[in-house]
Scaffold this motif. Structure first.
Motif, mmCIF file in Angstrom:
data_model
loop_
_atom_site.group_PDB
_atom_site.id
_atom_site.type_symbol
_atom_site.label_atom_id
_atom_site.label_comp_id
_atom_site.label_asym_id
_atom_site.label_seq_id
_atom_site.Cartn_x
_atom_site.Cartn_y
_atom_site.Cartn_z
ATOM 1 N N VAL A 89 0.842 -1.197 0.000
ATOM 2 C CA VAL A 89 0.000 0.000 0.000
ATOM 3 C C VAL A 89 0.879 1.250 0.000
ATOM 4 N N LYS A 90 1.919 1.226 0.820
ATOM 5 C CA LYS A 90 2.835 2.377 0.865
ATOM 6 C C LYS A 90 3.547 2.553 -0.473
ATOM 7 N N GLY A 91 4.013 1.446 -1.054
ATOM 8 C CA GLY A 91 4.697 1.543 -2.339
ATOM 9 C C GLY A 91 3.791 2.076 -3.434
ATOM 10 N N ALA A 92 2.547 1.601 -3.469
ATOM 11 C CA ALA A 92 1.592 2.079 -4.472
ATOM 12 C C ALA A 92 1.287 3.560 -4.261
ATOM 13 N N ALA A 93 1.199 3.974 -2.998
ATOM 14 C CA ALA A 93 0.958 5.386 -2.697
ATOM 15 C C ALA A 93 2.142 6.244 -3.136
#
Length: 257
Positions: free
Chosen positions: A241-245
């Motif tokens: 989720v952090k990487g996609a954000a």
């Protein structure tokens, strides 16, 4: 890095204030938020307005909003963005954090195409390649992208009588079951694939959005089952989720979906 110029820094601080709230501010608002002298703020605002970075709100003297120049700069930046290149950079950072294989993929009809990939350093790892095409319903990135489609578009791509070919015995091949699964993905915001495209691998994926808030890709982390567990799933779900954000931010997305 050279010396930062205080006046330029302050001018940029002023412009960035307009990213929040209703997008309008007065000079006193800026003075209060940045704790700058009134004279300094008035000089900077006047300069920014003269260069079309700020304009006065019609009928509201002394209240400003962003002018056309930031839009022009942002549009030029968007034109130069390369999703694959940006995806590789973020995938590399994510892979360095978890030491697992990371993919970025886009949706084409009912398939996904991997546009970026960074490998794990483990001897046992997922074998794939950028440019590979797989059925979307069998992958975490694909299910994330399908779940992000408007209902009418999903119906057009995967009608009730669609024949979904499985890649393993765990693949979802019933359109009704897939829709139920996609609804759960929308609720959670993360897609899980449990040995559906490869009997020895599980994956988690999250959506990547552009500056218009549209989902344009998905980022995933793939893990061999020998390193998979409930705790690992939760850890990687948070990381993906952090990487996609982070990738979404590079594409100009701001804030929550």
């Amino acid at each position: 890095m050279g010396r930062l110029v205080p006046a330029v820094t302050r001018a940029l601080d002023i412009l960035e204030l307009f990213l929040d709230g209703d997008g309008t501010l007065t000079a006193p608002d800026i003075v209060r938020k940045l704790q700058l002298p009134r004279t300094t703020v008035h000089e900077l605002v006047s300069t920014l307005a003269a260069r079309q970075y700020l304009v006065q709100e019609p009928g509201q003297p002394g209240r400003y909003r962003l002018g056309v120049r930031p839009y022009q700069l942002g549009s030029r930046y968007a034109e130069q963005l390369d999703l694959a290149a940006e995806g590789r950079e973020v995938a590399r950072t994510v892979a360095e954090t978890c030491d697992e294989t990371v993919h970025v993929a886009i949706l084409e009809d009912t398939d996904v195409i991997y546009i970026a990939k960074v490998d794990s350093t483990h001897a046992v790892r997922m074998v794939s390649a950028a440019g590979r095409r797989l059925p979307a319903h069998c992958t975490s990135v694909g299910k994330m992208l399908l779940a992000s489609l408007p209902e009418r578009e999903l119906d057009a791509r995967i009608p009730d009588d669609a024949e979904l070919t499985g890649m393993t015995e765990n693949s979802i091949t019933d359109p009704a079951a897939l829709r139920t699964h996609l609804a759960a993905i929308r609720e959670r915001g993360v897609a899980l694939e449990s040995r559906e495209s490869n009997p020895d691998v599980s994956c988690v994926a999250a959506p990547v959005r552009d500056r218009t808030n549209r989902v344009v890709a998905a980022l995933s982390i793939s893990v061999p089952m020998i390193r998979w567990s409930d705790d690992r799933e939760a850890e990687l779900a948070e990381l993906v989720v952090k990487g996609a954000a982070d990738l979404s931010e590079r594409l100009g997305h701001r804030g929550r979906p």
